[in-house]
Enzyme design. Structure first.
Site, PDB file in Angstrom:
ATOM      1  N   ASP A  11      55.197  42.194  33.974  1.00 11.50           N
ATOM      2  CA  ASP A  11      53.744  42.011  33.912  1.00 11.50           C
ATOM      3  C   ASP A  11      53.202  43.130  33.027  1.00 11.50           C
ATOM      4  O   ASP A  11      53.378  44.310  33.347  1.00 11.50           O
ATOM      5  CB  ASP A  11      53.167  42.074  35.343  1.00 11.50           C
ATOM      6  CG  ASP A  11      51.663  41.846  35.363  1.00 11.50           C
ATOM      7  OD1 ASP A  11      51.026  41.804  34.294  1.00 11.50           O
ATOM      8  OD2 ASP A  11      51.115  41.734  36.482  1.00 11.50           O
ATOM      9  N   ASP A 101      50.710  37.209  29.892  1.00 15.66           N
ATOM     10  CA  ASP A 101      51.313  38.553  29.955  1.00 15.66           C
ATOM     11  C   ASP A 101      52.353  38.718  31.067  1.00 15.66           C
ATOM     12  O   ASP A 101      52.716  39.840  31.391  1.00 15.66           O
ATOM     13  CB  ASP A 101      50.225  39.623  30.057  1.00 15.66           C
ATOM     14  CG  ASP A 101      49.772  39.884  31.468  1.00 15.66           C
ATOM     15  OD1 ASP A 101      49.726  38.928  32.262  1.00 15.66           O
ATOM     16  OD2 ASP A 101      49.481  41.045  31.772  1.00 15.66           O
ATOM     17  N   GLU A 102      52.825  37.622  31.632  1.00 21.72           N
ATOM     18  CA  GLU A 102      53.874  37.800  32.636  1.00 21.72           C
ATOM     19  C   GLU A 102      54.858  36.652  32.689  1.00 21.72           C
ATOM     20  O   GLU A 102      54.589  35.558  32.192  1.00 21.72           O
ATOM     21  CB  GLU A 102      53.279  38.051  34.020  1.00 21.72           C
ATOM     22  CG  GLU A 102      52.383  36.964  34.545  1.00 21.72           C
ATOM     23  CD  GLU A 102      51.749  37.397  35.868  1.00 21.72           C
ATOM     24  OE1 GLU A 102      52.335  37.114  36.918  1.00 21.72           O
ATOM     25  OE2 GLU A 102      50.681  38.026  35.827  1.00 21.72           O
TER      26      GLU A 102
HETATM   27  P1  TTP Z   1      46.638  40.570  34.732  1.00 18.20           P
HETATM   28  O1  TTP Z   1      48.112  40.715  34.487  1.00 18.20           O
HETATM   29  O2  TTP Z   1      46.193  40.045  36.035  1.00 18.20           O
HETATM   30  O3  TTP Z   1      45.914  41.963  34.529  1.00 18.20           O
HETATM   31  P2  TTP Z   1      46.181  43.117  33.491  1.00 18.20           P
HETATM   32  O4  TTP Z   1      47.378  42.863  32.649  1.00 18.20           O
HETATM   33  O5  TTP Z   1      44.921  43.361  32.734  1.00 18.20           O
HETATM   34  O6  TTP Z   1      46.412  44.364  34.408  1.00 18.20           O
HETATM   35  P3  TTP Z   1      47.659  44.728  35.315  1.00 18.20           P
HETATM   36  O7  TTP Z   1      48.153  46.046  34.764  1.00 18.20           O
HETATM   37  O8  TTP Z   1      47.112  44.858  36.690  1.00 18.20           O
HETATM   38  O9  TTP Z   1      48.663  43.635  35.163  1.00 18.20           O
HETATM   39  O10 TTP Z   1      46.010  39.652  33.615  1.00 18.20           O
HETATM   40  C1  TTP Z   1      46.457  39.633  32.276  1.00 18.20           C
HETATM   41  C2  TTP Z   1      45.304  39.475  31.322  1.00 18.20           C
HETATM   42  O11 TTP Z   1      44.612  38.262  31.602  1.00 18.20           O
HETATM   43  C3  TTP Z   1      44.273  40.575  31.449  1.00 18.20           C
HETATM   44  O12 TTP Z   1      44.530  41.660  30.580  1.00 18.20           O
HETATM   45  C4  TTP Z   1      42.985  39.903  31.147  1.00 18.20           C
HETATM   46  C5  TTP Z   1      43.203  38.454  31.436  1.00 18.20           C
HETATM   47  N1  TTP Z   1      42.447  38.069  32.645  1.00 18.20           N
HETATM   48  C6  TTP Z   1      41.303  37.298  32.505  1.00 18.20           C
HETATM   49  O13 TTP Z   1      40.934  36.917  31.396  1.00 18.20           O
HETATM   50  N2  TTP Z   1      40.614  36.965  33.640  1.00 18.20           N
HETATM   51  C7  TTP Z   1      40.988  37.383  34.898  1.00 18.20           C
HETATM   52  O14 TTP Z   1      40.331  37.061  35.896  1.00 18.20           O
HETATM   53  C8  TTP Z   1      42.185  38.172  35.015  1.00 18.20           C
HETATM   54  C9  TTP Z   1      42.627  38.641  36.375  1.00 18.20           C
HETATM   55  C10 TTP Z   1      42.861  38.481  33.876  1.00 18.20           C
HETATM   56 MG    MG Z   2      49.201  42.284  33.507  1.00 14.36          MG
END
Ligand code: TTP
Ligand code: MG
Length: 362
Positions: A11, A101-102
């Site tokens: 992730d 992103d995961e």
């Molecule tokens: P996530 O993997 O949930 O968050 P993140 O990568 O920003 O942070 P983390 O380090 O906790 O993993 O989401 C991936 C991307 O998706 C995030 O950068 C922005 C986008 N996103 C949205 O557009 N809307 C949302 O509600 C969420 C949760 C994420």
């Molecule tokens: Mg993330």
């Protein structure tokens, strides 16, 4: 264990925000939020102030007055996510990407060997994680967090355990159950808002530990067989689902909205033909095959209809797909005053023999 598997879940850390910080050095180390009205994501510097995804930007600003707000470049983030996926595909053949992103990777074959001590297994896993994170960092200049588990869901929970830029390994079921036991049950993926409310309200549960007191039957009665069984199994480390490499994104396609009503059937058919051509080009590029073809139509009064047909076999044949599209189209009663027409394909597969060949190569 006969069927033991090792899964890796990665992730990316604060994905959108990290890309902005990477591309603009003046933002590094700063509290930033990506979004316009709402925070899509915040840098870890901003999270210290309580800034979170889905929060109204005005509230975020209140919590963190020096917050720098960045207007999102959504397409670019998507392409960056795709780059990461392509890097991974080059080195690991059993993958399932669940968002930009995961994703999950089956790394069993890199780790397990006969008559291997536990210590040896763990040290191989650690080396693998280090290499994986370095590989992504070297190529993308972005960090990720990594989780290892004996099931997909345990790997996912592990990847959240040491964010950002961390890793965590669940060695076995016991380790997993001990870890989740005292945690809030929101740690379990797939327990949505409604389920959470029922668990709170009807069972007074907020922690994973309290869920062990609910019988399988009771969970099934409340939530239905699939979700009920999931909850019962997952907290015991007994939920297993396979990585589905073949099944790709659910659907994709093209549609066009006309500036004015189109009343000519041949014009609509021509548009469909052009759309089918584009789709087939994409299918060939991606080496994908489809089973379901859907035509979508909208009229000047904004009403809309779709018509689908699922074929016996998968195909990427342009003539056949166009024929099915026309057949779907012929079923619409009204074929004038059309404002939108589109075509979608779903039930998308990679030919399995291609996949098997790749696995043999590694
Ligand atoms: P996530 O993997 O949930 O968050 P993140 O990568 O920003 O942070 P983390 O380090 O906790 O993993 O989401 C991936 C991307 O998706 C995030 O950068 C922005 C986008 N996103 C949205 O557009 N809307 C949302 O509600 C969420 C949760 C994420
Ligand atoms: Mg993330």
């Amino acid at each position: 264990m006969e069927n033991e598997k090792i899964y890796l879940h990665y992730d990316m850390d604060a994905f959108f925000a990290s890309i902005e910080q990477r591309d603009n050095p003046s933002l590094r180390g700063k509290a930033i939020a990506v979004g316009s009205g709402v925070v899509t994501t915040a840098s870890y510097e901003a999270r210290k102030f309580g800034v979170k995804s889905a929060m109204a930007m005005a509230n975020a600003k209140r919590l963190c007055p020096h917050l720098k707000v960045i207007y999102p470049r959504k397409n670019f983030y998507f392409l960056e996510g795709e780059k990461i996926q392509n890097l991974i595909k080059k080195v690991i053949k059993i993958y399932e990407f669940t968002s930009v992103d995961e994703g999950y990777l089956d790394i069993t074959q890199f780790i397990l060997a006969e008559n291997q001590t536990r210590a040896r297994k763990i040290s191989k896993i650690k080396r693998f994680i280090k290499k994986f994170k370095e590989y992504i960092y070297k190529n993308m200049n972005l960090t990720c967090s990594v989780g290892i588990g004996f099931s997909k869901v345990s790997a996912k929970i592990a990847s959240d355990a040491n964010k950002p830029n961390g890793f965590f390994i669940f060695e076995d079921k016991n380790h997993f159950v001990n870890y989740i036991f005292e945690k809030d049950f929101s740690i379990i993926p797939g327990i949505g808002k409604k389920t959470k409310e029922i668990l709170n309200f009807d069972f007074g549960a907020t922690k994973v530990s309290q869920l062990y007191e609910i019988s399988r039957n009771e969970l099934i009665r409340k939530f239905g067989a699939s979700r009920g069984e999931y909850i019962y199994d997952v907290i015991r480390g007994e939920h297993f689902s396979k990585i589905n490499v073949d099944k790709k994104r659910k659907s994709y396609g093209y549609e066009i909205t006309f500036n004015q009503n189109v009343n000519e059937i041949y014009e609509l058919q021509e548009e469909l033909r052009a759309q089918v051509e584009k789709i087939c080009q994409k299918l060939k590029e991606k080496k994908e095959f489809v089973k379901t073809i859907t035509v979508k139509i909208k009229y000047s009064d904004f009403t809309g209809h779709t018509r689908s047909k699922t074929l016996e076999n998968t195909t990427n044949d342009e003539k056949l797909i166009y024929k099915v599209a026309l057949e779907n189209f012929s079923h619409f009663v009204k074929k004038d005053e059309v404002r939108l027409i589109g075509i979608y394909v779903s039930n998308i597969f990679k030919r399995s023999f291609i996949q098997l060949k790749l696995i043999d190569e590694t």
